[in-house]
Design an enzyme around this catalytic site. Sequence first.
Site, PDB file in Angstrom:
ATOM      1  N   GLY A   1      43.200  29.479  40.920  1.00 16.67           N
ATOM      2  CA  GLY A   1      43.678  30.624  41.678  1.00 16.67           C
ATOM      3  C   GLY A   1      42.978  30.688  43.008  1.00 16.67           C
TER       4      GLY A   1
ATOM      5  N   ASP B   1      44.141  42.119  44.697  1.00 18.66           N
ATOM      6  CA  ASP B   1      44.825  40.826  44.745  1.00 18.66           C
ATOM      7  C   ASP B   1      45.819  40.707  43.600  1.00 18.66           C
ATOM      8  OD1 ASP B   1      45.578  38.288  45.507  1.00 18.66           O
ATOM      9  OD2 ASP B   1      43.957  37.321  44.402  1.00 18.66           O
TER      10      ASP B   1
END
Length: 964
Positions: free
Chosen positions: A672, A791
């Site tokens: 990620g 996020d």
Amino acid sequence: MSYSQAISSLSMHLAAAMALLVLASSSCSTTASLSNDEVAALLRWKASLQNQSQSLLPSWDVGSNQSYCNWTGIACDNTSSVAYIILNNVGLTGTLLSFSFSSFPHLVRFELHNNSFYGSVPAQIGNLSRLYYIDFSKNHFTGKVPSELGSLRNLQCLYLSDNKLSGTIPQELGISTLVWDLQLSGNNLTGPIPTSILNLTNLTNLYLFSNQLSGPIPQELGLLRSLKKLRLPLNNLVGSIPHSLGNLSSLTELVLFNNRLSGPIPSELANLTHLQAFLINNNKLTGHLPQNLCLDGSLTTLGASKNNLTGNIPKSLRNCNSLIRVRLENNRLEGNLQEEFGVLPSLDYMDLSYNRFRGKLSEKWGLSKNLTKLVISNNQLTGNIPPDLAAATKLHFLDLSSNHLVGEIPKNLRESGLLFHLNLSNNELSGNIPTEIFGTQSRLQNLDLAANNLTGSIPREIANCENLQNLNLGENRLAGGIPFEIEKLQFLQSLDLGDNNLMGEILSQLGKMPRLEKLNLSHNMLSGSIPSSFGDQPTSLISIDISYNNLKGPLPNTKAFVDVPYEAYRGNNGLCGNQKGLIPCSSPEVRTKTKLVLLVVVPLVGTLFLSLIVVGIFQFLRKRVILKAESEIQVVQNENLFEIWSYDGKIVYENIIEATEDFNEKYCIGRGGYGTVYKTKFSSGLVVAVKKTHPSQDGNLVDLKSFRSEIRALRETQHRNIIKLYGFCSDSRRSFLVYEFLKGGSLENKLRNEEEALRFDWHKRMNTIKGVASGLCYMHHECSCSVIHRDISSKNILFDSECVAHISDFGTARLLNLHSSNWTLFAGTFGYAALELAYTMEVNAKLDVYSFGILTLEVLMGKNQCDLISSLSSSCSSSFSSLPSTFYGILLKDVLDNRLPPPEDQVVEEIVITTKLALACVNTDPHLQPSMKQVSVELSKLRPFSESSFHTITLGQLLDINCI
Ligand SMILES: *[C@@H]1O[C@H](CO)[C@@H](O)[C@H](O)[C@H]1NC(C)=O
Ligand SMILES: *[C@@H]1O[C@H](CO)[C@@H](O)[C@H](O)[C@H]1NC(C)=O
Ligand SMILES: *[C@@H]1O[C@H](CO)[C@@H](O)[C@H](O)[C@H]1NC(C)=O
Ligand SMILES: *[C@@H]1O[C@H](CO)[C@@H](O)[C@H](O)[C@H]1NC(C)=O
């Protein structure tokens, strides 16, 4: 407004329902000869309704043994003809276009209140000549009010309120002279109030409010002697209030607020002695309030705020026992307030602010036992605040600000223990702040004592007011320090202690108050340095003012201070930093400059020796400073964090290294923005996901303590939709987070992989969206930590084996230090972060709301819709008004993920609502965005099924921005 209408319509419906019962039991018990025409017409109409609606009328069926006179909502007269159709609150969707009016010549009552009928009200309704009662209120009817209604000579009650009717009110309504109750409120009607209305001599209730009616109030209204309730507010009516209204001696409600009425209030209104409600707020009226208001003791509601009224309060109001609510603020009323009002036993709400009342504050307010809100701010009151005021034990809201009150604040004010708003600012009050007003279990939320002459220190007892949100003690002469206990005020949003004589240091706790948005400590004598705790949290601080104190040392480089204007810190001689107007702090260049100055100055004095000593000392000092800084970094790095709970941290750390063969690629299960994830199986069999984060750019964690407490808070989080964080490890080489391991993969994978996407049906998608909303709502509003994710993306929504969505990576943004100081490092996943928000200081929960909106659209549409999103975010003005017009026309059904079959049943409505919410979330004006709480609540509501609109609904319609 609709409250009273609701009540009146409720009683109507009760009456109707009772009539229906009577009819059903008397007339229809005789064996009815089947009237084929009526039955066929009813069935044809039923068949035209939306599918779901048809199922709501199961008895409407020739197959059933019931006589049609006993069908739901139908009642017949003694000739077995349909006389009543009463289908209120049934939940029907459809039109009247297939309703064969000519088939029901005996119809007397036709009620469809509170359904979802749309389309026009057909002109053929004018053929139902026996109709005396029509209630189509609270539907979605459009088009005009049919002028054919005028042919209904028997019409008595006409309710078309709360629809979307437009056009003018037809003159022809004046022909139905029996009408006594006419309610057309809550539509988009334009044009004038027709003068033909003077023909309606029986008119008792005239409700035309909440339209766009223009022109004057017709003089002729004064001829309608039966009129009791005249409600015309919320229109664009102009001109003056007709004198003739003084003839309406039966009038109990005269409601005209929010229009553009001007001129003096006619003195004839003094004849209206039976008024219960007189509301003329928000106009441009002049002159005096009518005399004789409340003469017969029935006035409950008086509203005349925001006009230009002058003169005194009518004498008749002085002992008006019935008075409940009074709003006279923003006028030019005058008089000695001590004498204007006696004891008002029913009074609940009184606002007299922004007038010219003088005199002392009457102790009689205390005897008004039902008073909850008293506002007399911005007048010219003098004298003390009477302690007797506290006898008003229901008082919630007291605002006496901006008067000339003197003396001390009464100690017993707290006896009205319900007080949540107390504003005594801008008076001439003196003495100490009585500690007694801060009793435990205080409900106080807003306390404003600013701009008085208060002395003494800030009482420690303030900590008892745990609910305090706004505290303003500025512009007084308070001395001493800021009490340590202030940190207990966890809900504090605004703290103003500016312009006092406060001394001592700024408490580091102030930098950690979780909800503090505004902090003003300016114009005091505070000393010491600014605690480093300021602004390194996901801080809520929006405005800070520490100007004009004696602060020294560096202005922190944290978020809270990055964008503060010079005005916010000037007037502190000892502050240093890179910010405007400050000298840099102990950087090598400064040292050299100083050195040069010394080297030039000192030889002038002629003592080379001395200069050498100075340089020597200087070099020594400089070395020490560097050494000290280095050793601090060392401390941070040596303090390894082994925060894996319920295990021995160090052992787990080593086990992880071992189990992953020092993070061998073959254990990698994902990558990620923030790091790489490894599946880690311990020898005990326990499987966890370990996220090894990229080393943080700054290398150090600014405030380990607060960071650790946040990690701890995250660990303690128990929510079905938030991934379980077991712990966090960090040493000088690497940091990693240890999570629960979920089998189901990420949302990103589900949407990308064709097969998975097919299995990920509409129900699962809706559950995912609801789950994410619920998790975010919990983190923002419900848990004690109130953490922002920053996020949210399809990468970090993970599924367990039951397809329940879990949000992962809460707090990761903080771990990587991205948001503590350097905003250009913001690296939220592309397409999800609200850039406008990220780069301004506005970062708060709304960033998550925005990302949630984008994520939701992605789930519904199957992919991150770049075009759509860019058309949305290019319109970063305050609303969507600048969207390309093509956007509005896009049909919702065309943008939904076409790999799935179109949604059916219940889920259709959910998708419509969810899209609407998502579009509201991606509004770039944070003020127009909903909170996660609102989103979550909306999503969890059950919806009625209404497929019909789904095929035609456009994104433009879903953008329907609420303007309040
Ligand atoms: C009433 O019905 C007749 C035909 O049955 C029609 O010609 C007439 O226009 C209708 N009147 C109204 C007011 O709709
Ligand atoms: C008032 O009613 C009469 C019949 O009572 C009618 O002739 C007249 O046209 C009506 N006036 C208006 C303006 O509708
Ligand atoms: C404030 O209080 C002091 C005494 O405590 C007094 O001298 C002064 O006049 C007061 N100022 C005002 C504006 O009331
Ligand atoms: C802070 O308080 C001082 C003194 O009351 C005032 O002049 C200043 O405008 C305030 N600052 C902000 C940002 O409101």
